[in-house]
Motif scaffolding. Sequence first.
Motif, short mmCIF file in Angstrom:
data_model
loop_
_atom_site.label_atom_id
_atom_site.label_comp_id
_atom_site.label_asym_id
_atom_site.label_seq_id
_atom_site.Cartn_x
_atom_site.Cartn_y
_atom_site.Cartn_z
N PRO A 1 0.82 -1.16 0.12
CA PRO A 1 0.08 -0.19 0.15
C PRO A 1 0.59 1.39 0.00
N ALA A 2 0.29 2.45 -0.72
CA ALA A 2 0.70 3.54 -0.78
C ALA A 2 0.90 4.67 0.51
N ASP A 3 0.18 3.61 1.43
CA ASP A 3 0.18 4.54 2.98
C ASP A 3 1.50 4.06 4.04
N ILE A 4 2.02 4.14 3.40
CA ILE A 4 3.33 3.41 4.20
C ILE A 4 4.19 4.54 4.21
N PRO A 5 4.37 5.47 5.40
CA PRO A 5 5.54 6.55 5.09
C PRO A 5 7.30 5.65 5.16
N VAL A 6 8.18 6.33 4.75
CA VAL A 6 9.59 5.92 4.75
C VAL A 6 9.90 6.89 6.17
N GLY A 7 10.44 5.85 7.17
CA GLY A 7 11.02 6.90 8.55
C GLY A 7 10.25 5.76 9.63
N ALA A 8 9.07 5.44 9.30
CA ALA A 8 7.64 4.92 9.84
C ALA A 8 8.12 3.67 10.64
N ARG A 9 7.24 3.63 12.05
CA ARG A 9 7.96 2.55 12.62
C ARG A 9 6.68 1.55 12.65
N VAL A 10 7.35 0.21 11.68
CA VAL A 10 6.40 -0.77 11.27
C VAL A 10 6.72 -1.88 12.54
N ARG A 11 5.97 -3.00 12.25
CA ARG A 11 6.13 -4.32 13.05
C ARG A 11 5.48 -4.98 11.84
N VAL A 12 6.16 -6.64 11.08
CA VAL A 12 5.86 -6.96 10.05
C VAL A 12 5.76 -8.72 10.89
N TRP A 13 4.49 -9.42 10.53
CA TRP A 13 4.67 -11.04 10.68
C TRP A 13 5.50 -11.49 9.59
N LEU A 14 6.11 -12.48 9.03
CA LEU A 14 6.65 -13.55 8.33
C LEU A 14 6.37 -14.58 8.68
N PRO A 15 6.65 -15.73 7.70
CA PRO A 15 6.33 -17.53 7.75
C PRO A 15 7.19 -17.94 8.77
N GLU A 16 7.49 -18.66 9.21
CA GLU A 16 8.43 -19.50 10.50
C GLU A 16 7.50 -20.75 10.30
N PRO A 17 8.84 -21.69 9.36
CA PRO A 17 8.56 -23.03 8.51
C PRO A 17 8.58 -24.02 10.49
N TYR A 18 9.11 -23.97 11.62
CA TYR A 18 8.91 -24.65 12.22
C TYR A 18 8.29 -23.69 13.27
N ARG A 19 7.91 -24.56 14.52
CA ARG A 19 6.62 -24.50 15.81
C ARG A 19 7.58 -23.90 16.86
N GLN A 20 7.00 -22.38 17.29
CA GLN A 20 8.14 -21.42 18.14
C GLN A 20 7.72 -22.18 19.52
N GLU A 21 8.44 -21.88 20.72
CA GLU A 21 7.71 -21.64 21.82
C GLU A 21 6.88 -20.79 21.84
N GLU A 22 7.44 -19.50 21.54
CA GLU A 22 6.96 -18.49 21.81
C GLU A 22 6.16 -17.38 20.99
N GLY A 23 5.57 -16.37 21.26
CA GLY A 23 5.21 -15.81 19.83
C GLY A 23 4.32 -15.95 19.22
N PRO A 24 3.65 -15.88 18.65
CA PRO A 24 2.57 -15.74 17.25
C PRO A 24 3.08 -17.69 16.32
N LEU A 25 1.87 -17.97 16.41
CA LEU A 25 2.77 -19.60 16.15
C LEU A 25 2.72 -19.50 14.70
N ARG A 26 3.85 -20.23 14.57
CA ARG A 26 4.80 -20.38 12.71
C ARG A 26 4.85 -19.08 12.12
N ARG A 27 5.45 -17.62 13.44
CA ARG A 27 5.41 -16.99 12.47
C ARG A 27 6.28 -16.36 13.21
N GLN A 28 7.31 -15.23 12.89
CA GLN A 28 8.14 -14.17 12.55
C GLN A 28 7.95 -13.01 13.30
N LEU A 29 8.71 -11.81 14.84
CA LEU A 29 7.64 -10.92 14.44
C LEU A 29 8.58 -9.67 14.57
N LEU A 30 8.83 -8.81 13.45
CA LEU A 30 9.77 -8.36 13.71
C LEU A 30 9.58 -7.02 13.77
#
Length: 169
Positions: free
Chosen positions: A29-58
């Motif tokens: 989307p065009a409404d993501i400004p440069v310099g903005a603080r964001v968080r992105v969930w990415l796929p995780e191939p293996y189940r992890q103990e903490e955080g969202p199931l099968r997702r990495q949070l950056l």
Amino acid sequence: MHGSRSFIILICAIAGLGTSPAALRAQLPADIPVGARVRVWLPEPYRQEEGPLRRQLLRGSVESVAGDTLLLSIPGAVGAVAIPRVTMRRLDVSRGTSRPVSAVERAIGGAIGGAITWAVMNDPRRSGGPHYRTDWRAAGVGASWGAGIGAVVGFAFPHERWHRVRLPR
């Protein structure tokens, strides 16, 4: 000759219209400004103990947005991370912190929690400690205490508020 050239242009235009929705889905989307603080969930191939199931949070700051790729600067890391749009499961943009908003949100949560706790713990026949004739009266007192404590905690420790960006599927 001239008629066949316009026929070819027409065919290319129709083919372009037929394929463009898939290409547009890969765009950010065009409404993501440069310099903005964001968080992105990415796929995780293996189940992890903490955080969202099968997702990495950056979490990081946007360095640039180039069509279908987000360039993210992560604190403590050298360089930037390129994240393709097609790998993103979710994207949120920070709205920052606000002491008044945090205080109100925590006050509401504290009022609900306090009302329930005091109503459940109320015993009108008890002789020692706080006791009220009705559970409604206990709930009211608990709500006022919970709201007050929640407002103070929310004002002292504001939390970051996030806005979810709709990513076309």
